[in-house]
Design a protein around this motif. Sequence first.
Motif, PDB file in Angstrom:
ATOM      1  N   TYR A  92       0.834  -1.213   0.000  1.00 17.89           N
ATOM      2  CA  TYR A  92       0.000   0.000   0.000  1.00 17.89           C
ATOM      3  C   TYR A  92       0.864   1.256   0.000  1.00 17.89           C
ATOM      4  O   TYR A  92       0.596   2.211  -0.752  1.00 17.89           O
ATOM      5  N   SER A 132      -6.992   2.655  -1.725  1.00 14.51           N
ATOM      6  CA  SER A 132      -7.274   3.158  -0.375  1.00 14.51           C
ATOM      7  C   SER A 132      -8.656   2.752   0.128  1.00 14.51           C
ATOM      8  O   SER A 132      -8.920   2.865   1.328  1.00 14.51           O
ATOM      9  N   VAL A 135      -7.516  -1.752   0.914  1.00 14.95           N
ATOM     10  CA  VAL A 135      -6.359  -2.270   1.645  1.00 14.95           C
ATOM     11  C   VAL A 135      -6.275  -1.750   3.083  1.00 14.95           C
ATOM     12  O   VAL A 135      -6.017  -2.553   3.988  1.00 14.95           O
ATOM     13  N   VAL A 337      -4.916  -4.854  -5.695  1.00 13.65           N
ATOM     14  CA  VAL A 337      -3.700  -4.394  -5.022  1.00 13.65           C
ATOM     15  C   VAL A 337      -2.515  -4.319  -5.973  1.00 13.65           C
ATOM     16  O   VAL A 337      -1.824  -3.299  -6.044  1.00 13.65           O
TER      17      VAL A 337
END
Length: 377
Positions: A92, A132, A135, A337
């Motif tokens: 992230y 955002s 994750v 992701v």
Amino acid sequence: MRYINCFLVYLTRKSLLITCFFLKQYAILHCDHELLLSSAPGFLTLLMKMLQMCSRSILAQNVTRVSEFQLLSLSEDPDLQQILFGLFLSMYLVTVLGNLLIILAISSDPHLHTPMYFFLSNLSLADIGFISTTVPNMIVNIQSHNELISYVGCLTQMSLFAIFICMDYMLLTVMAYDRFVAICHPLHYTVIMNPRLCGFSILVSFLLSVLDSQLHNLLILQITKFKNVEISSFFCDPSVLLNLSCNDTYSNNIGKYFFAAVYGFLPISGILFSYYKIMSSLLRIPSLGGKYKAFSTCGSHLAGVCLFLGTGSAVYLGSAASHSPRKAAVASVMYTVVTPMLNPFIYSLRNRDIKRALRRLIFVPVESGYNVCGKIQ
């Protein structure tokens, strides 16, 4: 909500009675005695049983009003959960940092104030919002060992997820059109891709994304009863929530087909048409060096499109073929992701302008008075 449900049941039963009445009249007029005998108790009983089938299932599971959902955990092993926590946190941070550097590099370098990089900066912003929404909540769930999410929180996450993923899709389509104009109509590029069209394209993409999100919300809010509160994903995926509906699945399927047609088929058709025209123009270039130079301007975008559509198709086709929710959830990690994390590398590693702007941003800060489409403020 109870009064609304009772009113809907009342209207449904009345409509069934009216339907039986017209069936009787049809049978009398056409002397169809079998239809006359079956329409009175049989047809009504059959439809009433179909109407009560879902409610009986709900009463058996004691799921009448949902206040929270249970998200799927990627692993039940405590040692592996700590590894997953560090892995997803690092992924992230890399994604957010990489996309922020792309945005700052484009905004700080006047040479990059062109439509292509304008759309790229908006794609990076959408990728930050995309990752955002899923994750951080998953990281908190792993650390707290609590996969519960409230009904309102699930709808909020689903809405933001639909907005940003649709925004990604629309921006990739607009970027394909930008490359089509740049290669097929280079002399008219600055006239066609003017600042007004740049801003209008972003506005239309955002409005279509919001419309997609609200249509998903409308479908979910119409669900009054759910088969289960366990979501077979680590986030509130709209398609998974629709599959949990205990209502009539016909309307849900119509909604899915509508989304697939409008937000799936049309953008893909636009991307394929753009690259068809691009390939046709490249074949008319006599020199091999000229072909490579022209194609290199859209190579990064083509790689991004293949990564986005390839992982997305693999997730949904794999989830339909696989009977293991955990395997489908692991596959969706690639889609939600890995794709936003790889986009900054795809658009910067083979792009000399981006690498030069990043070096200037890190070592020599540059201030400029230009806006995103190349006009002096």
